[in-house]
Structures are given as structure tokens and as C-alpha cells.
Design an enzyme around this catalytic site. Structure first.
Site, mmCIF file in Angstrom:
data_model
loop_
_atom_site.group_PDB
_atom_site.id
_atom_site.type_symbol
_atom_site.label_atom_id
_atom_site.label_comp_id
_atom_site.label_asym_id
_atom_site.label_seq_id
_atom_site.Cartn_x
_atom_site.Cartn_y
_atom_site.Cartn_z
ATOM 1 N N GLU A 327 0.873 -1.261 -0.035
ATOM 2 C CA GLU A 327 0.097 0.114 0.017
ATOM 3 C C GLU A 327 0.929 1.339 -0.082
ATOM 4 O O GLU A 327 0.523 2.140 0.989
ATOM 5 C CB GLU A 327 -0.961 0.135 1.316
ATOM 6 C CG GLU A 327 -1.853 -1.353 0.938
ATOM 7 C CD GLU A 327 -2.686 -1.415 2.371
ATOM 8 O OE1 GLU A 327 -4.108 -1.192 1.927
ATOM 9 O OE2 GLU A 327 -2.597 -1.049 3.492
HETATM 10 C C1 ACM Z 1 -2.011 -5.542 4.063
HETATM 11 O O1 ACM Z 1 -3.449 -5.902 4.508
HETATM 12 N N1 ACM Z 1 -2.080 -4.356 3.620
HETATM 13 C C2 ACM Z 1 -1.030 -6.499 3.943
#
Ligand code: ACM
Length: 689
Positions: A327
Site C-alpha cells: 500500500e
Molecule cells: C495489508 O493488508 N495491507 C497487507
């Protein structure tokens, strides 16, 4: 003796499932009611039993590893807890007195590797038992199986005579615990490790840093834990203690330091690592995803990480080191002229290339410190092969795609415990599911296993265990037991037992949930409260985020926090309804049972109202209690049509379906769990001809 032995079942484990095996087996040869979880690879039953009484003693006959004596003491202590029988295990071990003889044929590894041999065999006769394993880890696994095998009947506690040959299907069976968004003290971590050992899990993935907190003492960069943790961090001595505790149970500890995104807590201490000028503060406003991100173009970032990883590589002995990598929004990178120019100069097409550049530098640093890299599936890139393990969380297909390219992987997609799905949902997710069907055998071997993930937006020390147990046991079985284990009903039969077993051995999931309900009831009639809350189930991450603005310090003391993710009462009711409706002759007895339950729930409100009225924390439960009454009433009406074999009128159907559709939507971030069963009754009443 051999002549008398009768092999009842040799598995292919599907054969153990009662609905299959009992039909095929003569009544007098019925397999005993076993509650093993995860189910072993093969079991051969014999007819006798080994009685467990105060003569029982397990003795180590062969085995050098220093963890073994302590594990045998623990085993006796837990057997005492399970039976209530005082056992004399302190006296000097005499192999002639052994009721359970333990042979550990090989040494343990100095640092447990992913390839550790966990196999064992266990033979139980009516006189004694023998556990043989190639390594201490196999002994630990076999002792857990023995404990689970102990059952009682009208005569005694005993273990049925049998022979088990067991080994895991996948070598990587992990649990991630996020201690950044909410902190978990060492005592909770140790209880979690105990539970993991009970269900034979072998990797504790410690998510130690994120935007909301940096949770490890760093002596090289002390501002990390001082400025990044609000004082909630593990001292290095505590880390070592936890690692030793895990090692004693055959569990590896893998630290995750998530980067280059999810790093606000680092940047609060060292803003010079960031891609945009600070200052930064630990995130307390919400859960993210946030933009602050390390700057991959700065050399100082790599000098810093070299020193930091050097320190942590010594503290955490496992061969793997998790670098996160998930992310990255890229907004800080896009906003920086310097970073944009760097990308042009280095002929990078996009931010993914830039992150891969960062990962390649990290790979060099990890190699220098003797570590292998593991990261989230965002790190998957043609330039980063072979040397990494990819943890697949966004799509299951990324696992198979990686394996095809030569990359090893583990599965977490489908194993997110914070989504609060039922155990049955997780149980049917398989690392070698249909996505992997077209892989060659060699490619399939790159799929090492999986990890359940306990993200911590909505858990704290009081709540976490009720989100872990018992559901994680279903994932543990998926990762250990043969693929042929697919009977959800039998899984729930055994899970219910594991629930109690985990509680017995110290897990706090039940006790903490009850304690929170007591707090809400404020001294009012707890039984009344419990009868109500047993019909509810908590909702997961996405529902709760949408429902209201949560801050790091928002109290998690409401109904949605206290109740369990699944309702056992609703599960049993559903089985009853299914049984009743599956038979066209509609057993009067089953119909009667359904009616009694619905009537009880319909009448619940009179006693419940005053309990709700006196607690501000329960005010939001009022519409839920009314919904329970309305659903029960509708169920009873449906039952009347069913009993009379009279098709339910259209207008009634419409009203019932409106109610049911409403019940599918959470209120106060909670669902009434009997809705789906009432829907089945309504559907049946509507289909009568
Ligand atoms: C995640 O759930 N961002 C690995």
C-alpha cells in the site's frame, strides 16, 4: 495380539468424518468420538483404550534437546488441567514406569528453519503409548495430539488404542499479529503462542511497525521507540523472551518492519527519511492508508536501514525478515520534483519500478545481514525473483502467478480474521485452490503455506483473543491436514470442542468476552444478557469503518467489541432447521424443537428490556433486541404455515422478506445471527404447494 487387532479405518481422512465412516462401519466398530484439530494425516484404530489415571507418566527415553524436558513437564500440567487428576511427574523419570514413552531421534536446529521436520508417529495400546519423532518439533506436535486424544466416558479418562502417522501438508502455517494499531503486552503474545502451539501453527509473524506505532526498542536509533510508540514498545529483553517462548513450542518468530509506506511512526522520529518534509506524528486520527513514505532516492535511507536491519537481524534469529511493502500510495513521490527526476534518469516507468529499486537495495542489505526477504504481494516484480517469499493478500491468483515465475509464496488472502468471516469461510480457502490447478508439481511446491492475519484496528488486549479463537484453528487445520478434509459440519463439531480446550489451557477469548458483557450489563442479570448476545455476531473491518469515525483511542467497549464473530447458538439452530426441512415428512419432534427456541427468543424482551434500560452502553442494543423478537415471531408464523402445509400468503411473504432484508444490514455494527435460518423457514413456507 496382532491377530486380534482390527483395522477399523485407514485414511484418507474423509473416512473419519462420521457421516461417511459410520455408515460404512458396522455398529460395534464405530470409531470413537475424536475431536482432533488439525486432523492427522493417517489414523488406524484398534479396539482397546489406554486409561489415564494417577499412574500416568510420560518419560523421555531418547532425546538431547534442552527444550524436551520442559515440554514434557508442560504436557503433564496440561493433562492435569484437562482431567483434574493430580499427576506425579516431578519424581525421577523411570522408563519402566512410562505410560507414554517419548523418543526424539534427532537434534533440534539451533534456529528453527522453514524446513524443520515436524513429523511424528504415535502408537497407543491398552498398556502404553509411544511417541516417536525425528526432531523436538515433531515431539511437540505429537504431545498436542495426545492431549487432544484424551476423552472420557462413563468409565474413565482414556486415549483410544490407535496408530497415528502425521506430518503437515504445508511447512508454513502462520499467524500475523499487528501490534502497531493497538498494542499487545507480552503476556497476551505468550497466550497467543500457546494457542498456536495447540493447533500446530509454526510461524508467529509480528507486525511491529506501522503508521500508528513503532513497537521495538532500538538501541541504534532510540528515537524510533521513544517518539514512535507512546511508550508502548517491547524492550529487547522482552523480544528475546518471546522468541525463546515461541522456540520452546516449535514456533518461528518473523518480525515485520513495514516499508517504504506505512512508516509514519518512523518518520515521526526521523523525518529526514521521508519523501516530503515533516514534521510527522504517529497517526491517531484514523486507520489510513496514509501517504508518508520513505524516500528511495536518498542514500541516507539505505545507510539508516543498513544499521537498523543489522541491529534487528541479531535480535530476531529467524532466517526470514519481513519488509512489508504494501500500500504505497506514491503521492509523496509524485509530488517531489527530485524523485520525479530520479525516475526519469533511471529510466523508471512508474512508482512500481521505483519501489522495486528500493526493494533491491533492501535485498542487498538483508543478504549482508544473513537474512532472506519476505514481503506483501506488491513486491512481486520480474526484477525480484527467487530470493523472496511473497505474501499474497490482495488476490489469491498472485500466489499461483508468482509460483509460475519461480517465486515462493504464502497465502493470506481469505485468512483475514479482522473481516470477521465465519470459520467455514476460511476453511474452504486453500493455498493450492483452483488458482493453482494449472501449475506443475514443481511450481506448486513453491506455495509454502499460509498465514492468518490479525490486523488490529478493532482489537486490543481484551478483544484480540475472541477474534483469534476458535476460528484460527480452522485455518490451522486447512494448512496442516490433508486436502480431503472438507466436511464443514464435522469441522464445526471439532471446533466447538477446541474452543473449550483452548479456554481450558488458558486462552482468554471466552472469559474476556463475558467480562465485557458483564461490564455492559452493569450488574444486571447476566444470564438474560447472555441469552440475547448469544444470538448476535460481530461485524468486520469494512462495516465498522463505514459506521463511524474511529480514532486510535476510541474506546472499544461496545456490544460490537464484546460479542463473538460467530454465534454458536445460531449455528446449532441452523443445523436444526436444515435437518427439519431436509426431510419431506417434517419430523414433528424437530419442528417442536424449532418452535420452542423461537418462542423463547420471542419472549426474551420482557426480561431483557430492564437490563438494556439501565446501561448507556446497551442503549444501541434496543433495535437489535426488537429485531430478535420480530424475527422469532416471523419464524413462528412460518412454522405455522409449514405445520398446516399451507402456502404462506403473498402479502405475508413480502412483509417477512422486508424484515429479513433489513436484518441482513448491521445495526450498531452488529448482526442478528438467526436471520438466515428464519429466511429458510420463510422460504419453505412460501414454496408449499
Ligand atoms: C495489508 O493488508 N495491507 C497487507
Amino acid at each position: 495380539m496382532k491377530m486380534k487387532q482390527r483395522m477399523l479405518l485407514y485414511m484418507s481422512l474423509a473416512a473419519l468424518i462420521p457421516s461417511v465412516s459410520f455408515k460404512a462401519t458396522p455398529a460395534e466398530l464405530q470409531a470413537p468420538d475424536l475431536y482432533l484439530m488439525p486432523m492427522p494425516k493417517t489414523i488406524t484404530f484398534d479396539t482397546g483404550r489406554l486409561v489415564i489415571d494417577d499412574n500416568f507418566k510420560a518419560v523421555l527415553a531418547i532425546g538431547e534437546d534442552s527444550r524436551l524436558p520442559a515440554s514434557i513437564v508442560r504436557f503433564h500440567q496440561r493433562l492435569q488441567m484437562k482431567t483434574g487428576i493430580p499427576l506425579n511427574f516431578a519424581s525421577s523419570p523411570d522408563i519402566k514406569q512410562a505410560m507414554l514413552e517419548i523418543q526424539c531421534k534427532g537434534p533440534g536446529e539451533r534456529v528453527q528453519s522453514a524446513a524443520a521436520d515436524e513429523s511424528y508417529s504415535l502408537e497407543v495400546t491398552d498398556r502404553n503409548a509411544r511417541l516417536i519423532a525425528a526432531s523436538p518439533i515433531g515431539v511437540f506436535r505429537g504431545l498436542e495430539t495426545f492431549l487432544q486424544l484424551v476423552v472420557s466416558d462413563d468409565r474413565s479418562f482414556y486415549v483410544p488404542s490407535l496408530r497415528i502417522e502425521d506430518e503437515p501438508r504445508f511447512l508454513w502455517r502462520g499467524l500475523l499479529v499487528d501490534v502497531s494499531r493497538h498494542w499487545e503486552p507480552v503476556e497476551v503474545i505468550k497466550r497467543i503462542l500457546d494457542g498456536m502451539a495447540t493447533v500446530k501453527m509454526n510461524v508467529f509473524h509480528w507486525h511491529l511497525s506501522d503508521d500508528q506505532g513503532f513497537r521495538v526498542e532500538s538501541r541504534v536509533f532510540p528515537k524510533l521507540h521513544i517518539k514512535g510508540s507512546d511508550g508502548k514498545y517491547y524492550r529487547q529483553s522482552e523480544i528475546k523472551d518471546v522468541i525463546a517462548y515461541a522456540r520452546a513450542r516449535g514456533i518461528r518468530v518473523i518480525p515485520e518492519f513495514d516499508m517504504p509506506g506505512h512508516t509514519t511512526a518512523w518518520l515521526a522520529a526521523y523525518p529526514e527519511l521521508a519523501s516530503a518534509p515533516g514534521p510527522y506524528q504517529i497517526e491517531r486520527r484514523s486507520w489510513g492508508v496514509f501517504d508518508p513514505c520513505m524516500d528511495p532516492t536518498k542514500n541516507i535511507v539505505y545507510f539508516f536501514l543498513d544499521s537498523f536491519i543489522g541491529e534487528m537481524a541479531v535480535l530476531f534469529p529467524d532466517e526470514y525478515f519481513h519488509i512489508g511493502g504494501d500500500e504505497v500510495t506514491g503521492k509523496q513521490w509524485d509530488a517531489s520534483a527530485r524523485i520525479r527526476n530520479f525516475k526519469v534518469r533511471e529510466k523508471m516507468k512508474n512508482n512500481r519500478d521505483l519501489q522495486t529499486y528500493f526493494n533491491r537495495q533492501l535485498l542487498k542489505i538483508l543478504k549482508k545481514h544473513g537474512k532472506k526477504m519476505i514481503g506483501w504481494d506488491e513486491i512481486l516484480h520480474p526484477d525480484l525473483r527467487k530470493d523472496v517469499i511473497v505474501q499474497s493478500w490482495r488476490r489469491q491468483a498472485s500466489l499461483a502467478e508468482g509460483a509460475h515465475l519461480g517465486i515462493k509464496g504464502i497465502l493470506s488472502f481469505g485468512y483475514y480474521l479482522d473481516h470477521m468471516r465465519p470459520a467455514s469461510f476460511h476453511y474452504q480457502i486453500d493455498p493450492l485452490g483452483k488458482e493453482a490447478a494449472n501449475l506443475t508439481e514443481q511450481e506448486q511446491e513453491r506455495i509454502l503455506g499460509g498465514e492468518a492475519c490479525m490486523w488490529a484496528e478493532f482489537v486490543n488486549p481484551e478483544i484480540i483473543e475472541s477474534r483469534l479463537w476458535p476460528r484460527t484453528a480452522a485455518i490451522a487445520e486447512r494448512l496442516w491436514s490433508p486436502f480431503s478434509m472438507q466436511d464443514t459440519k464435522d469441522m464445526y463439531r471439532r471446533l466447538e470442542y477446541m474452543d473449550i480446550e483452548l479456554d481450558l489451557f488458558g486462552a482468554m477469548h471466552r472469559k474476556n468476552s463475558d467480562r465485557m458483557l458483564h461490564r455492559m450489563a452493569g450488574g444486571a442479570d447476566f444470564e438474560v444478557m447472555k441469552n440475547f448476545t448469544d444470538l448476535l455476531k460481530a461485524t468486520g473491518y469494512s462495516t465498522r469503518r463505514k459506521a463511524r469515525q474511529y480514532y486510535s483511542l476510541t474506546p472499544l467497549n461496545r456490544l460490537a467489541d464484546a460479542i463473538m464473530p460467530e454465534s454458536e447458538t445460531a449455528l446449532r439452530f441452523e443445523i436444526l432447521v436444515d435437518d427439519a426441512l431436509s426431510n419431506q415428512f417434517l419430523s414433528a419432534e424437530l419442528i417442536q424443537q424449532i418452535q420452542e427456541r423461537l418462542a423463547g427468543w420471542q419472549n426474551m424482551n420482557d426480561t431483557l428490556k430492564p437490563v438494556i434500560a439501565r446501561s448507556y452502553l446497551l442503549e444501541e442494543a434496543k433495535p437489535l433486541s426488537e429485531l430478535v423478537v420480530d424475527l422469532s415471531k416471523t419464524g413462528l408464523e412460518a412454522l405455522n404455515y409449514i405445520k398446516a402445509r399451507q402456502k404462506a400468503p403473498e402479502a405475508w411473504q413480502k412483509k417477512a422478506l422486508d424484515l429479513l432484508d433489513g436484518a441482513d444490514k448491521p445495526q450498531a455494527e452488529v448482526l442478528v445471527a438467526i436471520g438466515p435460518s428464519v429466511r429458510k423457514l420463510v422460504g419453505f413456507a412460501a414454496d408449499i404447494r
